[in-house]
Design an enzyme around this catalytic site. Structure first.
Site, PDB file in Angstrom:
ATOM      1  N   ASP A  15       0.864  -1.171   0.000  1.00 45.96           N
ATOM      2  CA  ASP A  15       0.000   0.000   0.000  1.00 45.96           C
ATOM      3  C   ASP A  15       0.905   1.227   0.000  1.00 45.96           C
ATOM      4  OD1 ASP A  15      -2.466   1.506   0.350  1.00 45.96           O
ATOM      5  OD2 ASP A  15      -1.799   1.895   2.384  1.00 45.96           O
ATOM      6  N   SER A  16       0.328   2.380  -0.316  1.00 48.89           N
ATOM      7  CA  SER A  16       1.114   3.615  -0.273  1.00 48.89           C
ATOM      8  C   SER A  16       1.570   3.944   1.149  1.00 48.89           C
ATOM      9  CB  SER A  16       0.279   4.776  -0.818  1.00 48.89           C
ATOM     10  OG  SER A  16      -0.918   4.901  -0.093  1.00 48.89           O
TER      11      SER A  16
ATOM     12  N   TYR B 176      -0.480   8.513  -2.595  1.00 49.53           N
ATOM     13  CA  TYR B 176      -0.498   8.310  -4.043  1.00 49.53           C
ATOM     14  C   TYR B 176      -1.721   8.972  -4.694  1.00 49.53           C
ATOM     15  CZ  TYR B 176       2.959   4.439  -3.688  1.00 49.53           C
ATOM     16  OH  TYR B 176       4.070   3.661  -3.489  1.00 49.53           O
ATOM     17  N   GLY B 177      -2.755   9.217  -3.916  1.00 49.03           N
ATOM     18  CA  GLY B 177      -4.074   9.582  -4.465  1.00 49.03           C
ATOM     19  C   GLY B 177      -4.104  10.845  -5.296  1.00 49.03           C
TER      20      GLY B 177
ATOM     21  N   CYS C  59      -3.984  -0.919  -2.175  1.00 54.90           N
ATOM     22  CA  CYS C  59      -4.253   0.503  -2.407  1.00 54.90           C
ATOM     23  C   CYS C  59      -5.210   0.665  -3.593  1.00 54.90           C
ATOM     24  CB  CYS C  59      -2.925   1.201  -2.711  1.00 54.90           C
ATOM     25  SG  CYS C  59      -3.062   2.926  -3.169  1.00 54.90           S
ATOM     26  N   ASN C  60      -6.305   1.366  -3.377  1.00 55.38           N
ATOM     27  CA  ASN C  60      -7.278   1.571  -4.448  1.00 55.38           C
ATOM     28  C   ASN C  60      -6.697   2.363  -5.613  1.00 55.38           C
ATOM     29  OD1 ASN C  60     -10.435   0.959  -3.739  1.00 55.38           O
ATOM     30  ND2 ASN C  60      -9.221   1.200  -1.899  1.00 55.38           N
ATOM     31  N   THR C  61      -5.907   3.385  -5.308  1.00 53.07           N
ATOM     32  CA  THR C  61      -5.337   4.216  -6.369  1.00 53.07           C
ATOM     33  C   THR C  61      -4.443   3.375  -7.277  1.00 53.07           C
ATOM     34  OG1 THR C  61      -5.372   6.095  -4.829  1.00 53.07           O
ATOM     35  CG2 THR C  61      -4.056   6.346  -6.826  1.00 53.07           C
TER      36      THR C  61
ATOM     37  N   GLU D 112      -6.106  10.181   9.186  1.00 48.26           N
ATOM     38  CA  GLU D 112      -4.747  10.127   9.735  1.00 48.26           C
ATOM     39  C   GLU D 112      -4.603  10.992  10.984  1.00 48.26           C
ATOM     40  OE1 GLU D 112      -2.102  10.760   6.400  1.00 48.26           O
ATOM     41  OE2 GLU D 112      -2.238   8.632   5.888  1.00 48.26           O
TER      42      GLU D 112
ATOM     43  N   CYS E  65     -11.285   3.516  -0.776  1.00 47.25           N
ATOM     44  CA  CYS E  65      -9.943   3.875  -0.290  1.00 47.25           C
ATOM     45  C   CYS E  65      -9.797   3.186   1.052  1.00 47.25           C
ATOM     46  CB  CYS E  65      -9.812   5.390  -0.144  1.00 47.25           C
ATOM     47  SG  CYS E  65      -8.289   5.919   0.692  1.00 47.25           S
ATOM     48  N   THR E  66      -8.607   2.629   1.302  1.00 45.96           N
ATOM     49  CA  THR E  66      -8.436   1.828   2.527  1.00 45.96           C
ATOM     50  C   THR E  66      -8.669   2.617   3.811  1.00 45.96           C
ATOM     51  OG1 THR E  66      -6.076   2.329   2.458  1.00 45.96           O
ATOM     52  CG2 THR E  66      -6.776   0.245   1.475  1.00 45.96           C
ATOM     53  N   HIS E  67      -8.517   3.941   3.739  1.00 45.01           N
ATOM     54  CA  HIS E  67      -8.726   4.737   4.949  1.00 45.01           C
ATOM     55  C   HIS E  67     -10.219   4.937   5.274  1.00 45.01           C
ATOM     56  CE1 HIS E  67      -4.515   5.907   4.430  1.00 45.01           C
ATOM     57  NE2 HIS E  67      -4.551   6.520   5.587  1.00 45.01           N
TER      58      HIS E  67
END
Lengths: 274, 274
Positions: free
Chosen positions: A11-12, A43-44, A75-77, A153, A184-186
């Protein structure tokens, strides 16, 4: 046949730990190596070409660490722009989070689907393309929500500020939408605020959780599962700030990662643009 | 003697254009080359060692572009942790934004000073160290405000959300504070929201603007000024997404940068950690 090689996950940054947690829960006897590219996160907001270059260097770094039987892009991006390049470059299967998320949304029988994601994922239109390929004919509304990641975050996942930001981005998403893909993972961590704004009947699709199930099915299909008696190992690689990774892991992962298993790695890759 | 070599300026991304704008205004006959490391932005949450490595590779990229007479570090995070390494590595003068900002705050006769900055700048304590070295004996209160940069990058510089986030971070900064150092290039753009929360008598110190004056004085002192009749050139280098840089430049710069002068560069540097 059993295969005790590890599954590689990258992941980023730290968000992919939500995917790793779901994978460890679903496949408790599989070894896993996680790479968080904390030196180049996020990365987004970066260009597709740069994301592809970063993805290739991350995959190489994981393979240098040891043999892998599968690579999971948490990572989705990255999943939305770099899967073809990764699949072409690697000889092992590569799985992203878009297809599992889109499949789950399609299977939910929703007639309207909202996709919340980074600017990069939304620009790629990857979720809608995947849904259309599956035959989805309903409404898709995609929304880039750049403040969601910094908000998570900062740990600000509920309260007035989080809800105001949710309202800001999602003002024109109908409150009656059937399903919302957390692309998005967040974003699953922001559910406390998201659920305040949308009705209780919305189906929330957590692409990371769906990916864990998808990975398990793929391993089984390709005869790559580890033995049920396998004692798994877990390693964590980061390109910057391992101490911060250890500190924050509990937030993304549900519990702190294994102490002493976090290693600082040097990702040998120039910032190439072409 | 006159020196027509360009001044090199770099930042983690676009925020440093606020510093460049002040420099161009103060020194209209000086040529300048700006590098925004948009492929690795942001720096504020990364480790000091990684920021030092990025700074060295950025400086090298600027020097590869052409001869420079001075390097200006427009990024507060870099200025707070990487100036000694840059000064040791380069044979030209290197100027950061911390000393000019701290000097202006000290000269303001404030007895209490707040420093608003990124997590990296606050962790370095660079502004307080600089103020104490100048003999400042009053109160210094430093606050990391991680959501300010993404907020500015979203253009949300006023209104309810921006003000709520300002209140969130600055709740325990006395409203009677004498001076506030805007210790990140993005923060001056958030003044509309900041000024709503603090009294009209606060002195706002924009480190970037103070740096422009400082650079001019240094060039004069070191006999490096260009001729008053020099026709300056301006070049812009970015490590990712030049089109986005052109689009957004007006927001940070006051007006769009010169079309056709934006170049995508390959920053040859590994993500080194040691």
């Amino acid at each position: 046949m059993v295969d005790s090689r590890a599954i590689g996950v990258f992941d980023s940054g730290l968000g992919g730990l939500t995917v790793l947690a779901a994978m460890r829960h679903a496949m408790p006897n599989e070894s896993m190596v996680y790479l968080g590219d904390t030196a180049r996160v996020p990365y987004g907001t970066k260009s597709a070409q740069t994301v592809v270059n970063y993805a290739l260097s991350n995959a190489q770094t994981l393979l240098n660490h040891g043999p892998l039987k599968m690579l999971v892009v948490a990572c989705n991006t990255v999943s939305s722009v770099a899967l073809p390049a990764l699949q072409e470059a690697l000889s092992i299967p590569v799985v992203g989070v878009i297809t599992p998320g889109a499949k789950a949304a399609f299977a939910s029988k929703a007639s309207s689907i909202a996709v919340l994601a980074t600017a990069g994922t939304v620009a790629s239109n990857a979720y809608e393309i995947s849904l259309r390929q599956m035959g989805f004919t309903g409404t898709v509304i995609s929304k880039a929500c750049p403040l969601f990641v910094p908000l998570v975050e900062e740990g600000m996942v509920e309260g007035a500020i989080a809800e105001a930001i949710v309202e800001h981005y999602l003002a024109d998403v109908p409150r009656s939408v059937d399903a919302i893909i957390l692309g998005c993972t967040h974003y699953p961590l922001l559910l406390p605020a998201l659920q305040k704004v949308f009705s209780a009947r919305v189906q929330w699709i957590d692409s990371g959780k769906k990916t864990a199930i998808f990975v398990q099915q793929e391993l089984e299909k390709q005869d790559l599962l580890a033995s049920p008696s396998n004692t798994p190992t877990y390693h964590y690689l980061v390109s910057d700030a391992p101490a911060r990774f250890e500190q924050l892991s509990a937030f993304y992962f549900g519990e702190p990662v294994e102490k002493g298993n976090v290693e600082l790695v040097d990702i040998k890759a120039s910032v190439e643009n072409r």
